[in-house]
Write a protein that holds these residues in place. Structure first.
Motif, PDB file in Angstrom:
ATOM      1  N   ALA A 194     -32.571  -6.304  42.593  1.00 11.68           N
ATOM      2  CA  ALA A 194     -32.881  -7.742  42.645  1.00 11.68           C
ATOM      3  C   ALA A 194     -33.036  -8.226  41.204  1.00 11.68           C
ATOM      4  O   ALA A 194     -33.084  -7.416  40.274  1.00 11.68           O
ATOM      5  CB  ALA A 194     -34.162  -8.006  43.436  1.00 11.68           C
ATOM      6  N   GLY A 195     -33.131  -9.549  41.064  1.00 12.40           N
ATOM      7  CA  GLY A 195     -33.458 -10.156  39.779  1.00 12.40           C
ATOM      8  C   GLY A 195     -32.615  -9.659  38.625  1.00 12.40           C
ATOM      9  O   GLY A 195     -31.392  -9.572  38.721  1.00 12.40           O
ATOM     10  N   SER A 196     -33.290  -9.303  37.536  1.00 14.76           N
ATOM     11  CA  SER A 196     -32.567  -8.961  36.299  1.00 14.76           C
ATOM     12  C   SER A 196     -31.784  -7.663  36.422  1.00 14.76           C
ATOM     13  O   SER A 196     -30.774  -7.492  35.743  1.00 14.76           O
ATOM     14  CB  SER A 196     -33.523  -8.906  35.107  1.00 14.76           C
ATOM     15  N   LEU A 197     -32.207  -6.732  37.275  1.00 15.36           N
ATOM     16  CA  LEU A 197     -31.440  -5.476  37.432  1.00 15.36           C
ATOM     17  C   LEU A 197     -30.100  -5.773  38.092  1.00 15.36           C
ATOM     18  O   LEU A 197     -29.049  -5.278  37.653  1.00 15.36           O
ATOM     19  CB  LEU A 197     -32.196  -4.433  38.263  1.00 15.36           C
TER      20      LEU A 197
ATOM     21  N   TYR B  41     -40.553  -3.145  29.501  1.00 14.82           N
ATOM     22  CA  TYR B  41     -40.330  -4.379  28.743  1.00 14.82           C
ATOM     23  C   TYR B  41     -41.438  -4.474  27.699  1.00 14.82           C
ATOM     24  O   TYR B  41     -42.609  -4.206  27.996  1.00 14.82           O
ATOM     25  CB  TYR B  41     -40.363  -5.606  29.664  1.00 14.82           C
TER      26      TYR B  41
ATOM     27  N   PHE C 133     -41.742  -4.325  41.328  1.00 12.48           N
ATOM     28  CA  PHE C 133     -43.036  -4.844  40.865  1.00 12.48           C
ATOM     29  C   PHE C 133     -43.263  -4.440  39.423  1.00 12.48           C
ATOM     30  O   PHE C 133     -42.604  -3.545  38.904  1.00 12.48           O
ATOM     31  CB  PHE C 133     -44.193  -4.357  41.750  1.00 12.48           C
ATOM     32  N   LYS C 134     -44.255  -5.112  38.823  1.00  8.61           N
ATOM     33  CA  LYS C 134     -44.579  -4.907  37.410  1.00  8.61           C
ATOM     34  C   LYS C 134     -46.018  -4.425  37.272  1.00  8.61           C
ATOM     35  O   LYS C 134     -46.924  -4.959  37.942  1.00  8.61           O
ATOM     36  CB  LYS C 134     -44.389  -6.245  36.690  1.00  8.61           C
TER      37      LYS C 134
ATOM     38  N   THR D 233     -46.229 -10.843  40.664  1.00  9.81           N
ATOM     39  CA  THR D 233     -45.731  -9.706  39.874  1.00  9.81           C
ATOM     40  C   THR D 233     -44.964  -8.675  40.721  1.00  9.81           C
ATOM     41  O   THR D 233     -44.644  -7.593  40.216  1.00  9.81           O
ATOM     42  CB  THR D 233     -46.895  -8.996  39.161  1.00  9.81           C
ATOM     43  N   CYS D 234     -44.737  -9.014  41.979  1.00 12.65           N
ATOM     44  CA  CYS D 234     -43.985  -8.112  42.868  1.00 12.65           C
ATOM     45  C   CYS D 234     -42.932  -8.936  43.597  1.00 12.65           C
ATOM     46  O   CYS D 234     -43.096 -10.141  43.776  1.00 12.65           O
ATOM     47  CB  CYS D 234     -44.884  -7.540  43.970  1.00 12.65           C
TER      48      CYS D 234
HETATM   49  P1  TMP Z   1     -37.001  -9.095  37.009  1.00 11.88           P
HETATM   50  O1  TMP Z   1     -36.023  -8.704  38.065  1.00 11.88           O
HETATM   51  O2  TMP Z   1     -36.995 -10.551  36.697  1.00 11.88           O
HETATM   52  O3  TMP Z   1     -36.857  -8.232  35.772  1.00 11.88           O
HETATM   53  O4  TMP Z   1     -38.473  -8.791  37.591  1.00 11.88           O
HETATM   54  C1  TMP Z   1     -38.825  -7.521  38.050  1.00 11.88           C
HETATM   55  C2  TMP Z   1     -40.219  -7.562  38.638  1.00 11.88           C
HETATM   56  O5  TMP Z   1     -41.183  -7.782  37.642  1.00 11.88           O
HETATM   57  C3  TMP Z   1     -40.440  -8.647  39.691  1.00 11.88           C
HETATM   58  O6  TMP Z   1     -41.191  -8.096  40.758  1.00 11.88           O
HETATM   59  C4  TMP Z   1     -41.258  -9.689  39.005  1.00 11.88           C
HETATM   60  C5  TMP Z   1     -41.982  -8.930  37.926  1.00 11.88           C
HETATM   61  N1  TMP Z   1     -42.129  -9.688  36.698  1.00 11.88           N
HETATM   62  C6  TMP Z   1     -43.380  -9.991  36.210  1.00 11.88           C
HETATM   63  O7  TMP Z   1     -44.385  -9.642  36.816  1.00 11.88           O
HETATM   64  N2  TMP Z   1     -43.473 -10.683  35.040  1.00 11.88           N
HETATM   65  C7  TMP Z   1     -42.401 -11.080  34.335  1.00 11.88           C
HETATM   66  O8  TMP Z   1     -42.554 -11.696  33.281  1.00 11.88           O
HETATM   67  C8  TMP Z   1     -41.094 -10.760  34.850  1.00 11.88           C
HETATM   68  C9  TMP Z   1     -39.864 -11.190  34.110  1.00 11.88           C
HETATM   69  C10 TMP Z   1     -41.002 -10.073  36.021  1.00 11.88           C
END
Ligand code: TMP
Length: 239
Positions: A98-101, A121, A176-177, A198-199
């Motif tokens: 998902a997202g950036s990956l 990161y 999640f982060k 954050t998830c």
């Molecule tokens: P991403 O796919 O945008 O890299 O996000 C991966 C996960 O990290 C997603 O669950 C959201 C979380 N995240 C944060 O908690 N803080 C952030 O600044 C970013 C970019 C993502």
């Protein structure tokens, strides 16, 4: 516990000193940002929901032997935590693309990853929190080698515990982060938050997004998604 001066204000939380030197108060705000602060807004009652969801998860993890910074919940939006030196890394664990990956490696959103993927990161707003590797972490001296090994092992264990817990509640933990901190005695413990901010949480059946992507991508029903996650996680109705 008395709130003293504000030590730090982030996008979604504030940190306050207390009368005890190694204890801080974290206050969860309703403010929401995305894309490194370029998009701004508010999510009604997010502060309360995120405080409670974080504390629920941190207690669940503590019960499984993972040390966290949580001491106790003080009120709806505030909790007392141990003071730690935050390691300036966002550790992202992923189970589904998902997202950036998805963007970076060309996988379609929702593709099951053969094994969990871990990413780091560098927490630096000016650089826009770039993706970095272990060699960069060592070069920048962000963490020692054994600390990094501990952090990786903890992140995998947390992923296992949370994925299993959420699966039983019909939620896919997509990614999640995490953030970790170091106590005065040098111990690495889990800090920050684990919330819909954050998830990525998807309903296992419908694949409906129940997290901050609703805000990031203007999908609507943001508040309802946060409340739904509170209910799924705690088993209690939101107010
Ligand atoms: P991403 O796919 O945008 O890299 O996000 C991966 C996960 O990290 C997603 O669950 C959201 C979380 N995240 C944060 O908690 N803080 C952030 O600044 C970013 C970019 C993502």
């Amino acid at each position: 516990m008395e709130k003293k001066e504000m030590l730090y204000e982030g996008k979604a939380k504030q940190l306050f000193a207390t009368e005890v030197t190694d204890q801080l108060i974290v206050h969860f705000k309703d403010d929401a940002t995305a894309f490194n602060g370029q998009k701004k807004g508010q999510i009604k009652e997010k502060g309360k929901i995120n405080n409670k969801i974080t504390n629920f998860f941190f207690k669940l993890l503590e019960a499984e032997g993972i040390k966290t910074h949580l001491i106790r919940e003080l009120n709806q939006t505030d909790s007392l935590v141990k003071k730690v030196k935050i390691i300036p890394l966002e550790v992202v664990m992923r189970n589904l693309a998902a997202g950036s990956l998805a963007k970076r490696i060309g996988f379609t959103e929702g593709k099951l990853l053969r094994q969990p993927v871990i990413e780091f990161y560098y927490k630096d707003d000016q650089l826009g929190d770039p993706l970095i590797n272990i060699s960069h972490i060592e070069l920048l001296k962000l963490a020692e080698h054994q600390e990094l090994e501990k952090l990786i092992a903890l992140s995998h264990k947390i992923n296992y515990i949370l994925s299993k817990f959420l699966k039983a509640r019909k939620i896919d933990l997509v990614d999640f982060k995490l953030e970790f901190g170091k106590t005065a005695s040098g111990e690495i413990i889990l800090a920050d938050e684990i919330t819909p901010d954050t998830c990525r949480f998807w309903d296992s059946q419908t694949k409906e997004k129940l997290d901050k992507d609703r805000f990031r991508r203007d999908l609507g029903n943001v508040e309802a998604a946060y409340q739904e996650m509170y209910q799924r996680i705690t088993g209690q109705k939101w107010q």
